[in-house]
Design a protein around this motif. Structure first.
Motif, PDB file in Angstrom:
ATOM      1  N   LEU A  65       0.810  -1.212   0.000  1.00 41.85           N
ATOM      2  CA  LEU A  65       0.000   0.000   0.000  1.00 41.85           C
ATOM      3  C   LEU A  65       0.847   1.267   0.000  1.00 41.85           C
ATOM      4  N   LEU A 115       0.438   4.302  -2.571  1.00 40.36           N
ATOM      5  CA  LEU A 115       0.023   5.606  -2.072  1.00 40.36           C
ATOM      6  C   LEU A 115       0.978   6.688  -2.534  1.00 40.36           C
ATOM      7  N   GLN A 173      -4.194  14.189  -0.628  1.00 39.99           N
ATOM      8  CA  GLN A 173      -5.112  13.888   0.464  1.00 39.99           C
ATOM      9  C   GLN A 173      -6.459  14.564   0.234  1.00 39.99           C
ATOM     10  N   ALA A 189      -1.268   5.806  -9.982  1.00 36.95           N
ATOM     11  CA  ALA A 189      -0.940   4.906  -8.871  1.00 36.95           C
ATOM     12  C   ALA A 189      -0.730   3.473  -9.351  1.00 36.95           C
ATOM     13  N   PHE A 222      -6.237   1.775   4.604  1.00 34.61           N
ATOM     14  CA  PHE A 222      -5.936   3.154   4.269  1.00 34.61           C
ATOM     15  C   PHE A 222      -6.608   4.135   5.233  1.00 34.61           C
ATOM     16  N   LEU A 241      -8.913   2.678  -1.371  1.00 38.61           N
ATOM     17  CA  LEU A 241      -8.516   3.853  -0.609  1.00 38.61           C
ATOM     18  C   LEU A 241      -9.416   4.070   0.601  1.00 38.61           C
TER      19      LEU A 241
END
Length: 209
Positions: free
Chosen positions: A54, A58, A79, A101, A201, A196
């Motif tokens: 992850l 990220l 974010q 990603a 997460f 996500l």
């Protein structure tokens, strides 16, 4: 960053940004940037394995200029993007960030190996759409003229899911998914959105009211 967040009436924008800066400060290195080194050393088993996958994902999501490191601006903007998409319940709001990603080698296309890595992670954290998990294997004959035939299904394996998504997205059958092909469907985008918003997460993007 704050401009897009102010569009949400009930959100304390300054508190959100302050929380983001605090999170960035906790992860930042001596050069003032975040680098994608796997965490999870204190965790064991599947939790550590999931975190190890992850964290690089990220960082690719946040790393808008693709230089391999995440600045404070990129961290806060990423974010905000994920939080806005979550509030709107709209996976398409992630836009290019989702493709970025998943594109591990940054060559502008998704290979089968990259899709497989993403799908296996999505399966592990249970972020695959239920309808994608079911594979139609036939149907029973109608027992009554007013009733539809009963369809028979089985659960797709991770390998079967990879083939399913490649067949769905790879329109020209060249073994790769371009950005244009990626934008023609929403299945992987929805799975990524659910990823996500998964518990793994949650500690990164959760904002307490």
């Amino acid at each position: 960053v704050t401009g897009s967040l102010r569009a949400m009436d009930d959100l304390d924008t300054e508190a959100f940004v302050d929380a983001g800066r605090a999170a960035f400060s906790a992860a930042v290195g001596p050069d003032g940037r975040v680098r994608p080194s796997p965490l999870g050393g204190a965790m064991g088993g599947s939790a550590a394995a999931a975190t190890a996958e992850l964290v690089p994902l990220l960082c690719r999501l946040l790393d808008a200029d693709g230089d391999g490191v995440v600045t404070e601006h990129e961290f806060l903007a990423g974010q905000a993007l994920v939080f806005a998409a979550a509030r709107a319940g709209d996976s398409s709001a992630l836009g290019e960030a989702c493709f970025r990603a998943l594109d591990v080698d940054r060559d502008g296309v998704l290979s089968r190996d990259e899709v497989e890595a993403a799908v296996r992670l999505m399966v592990r954290v249970r972020a695959v759409r239920p309808k994608d998990q079911k594979e139609n294997v036939g149907q029973l004959r109608r027992v009554h003229k007013w009733k539809r035939p009963v369809r028979l299904h089985k659960q797709r394996s991770a390998e079967s899911l990879v083939e399913y998504y490649m067949d769905m997205y790879d329109a020209n059958r060249d073994g790769f998914i371009s950005k244009e092909e990626f934008c023609q469907h929403t299945a992987l985008q929805q799975n990524f959105f659910d990823l996500l918003n998964s518990a793994e997460f949650g500690s990164i993007f959760q904002v307490r009211e």
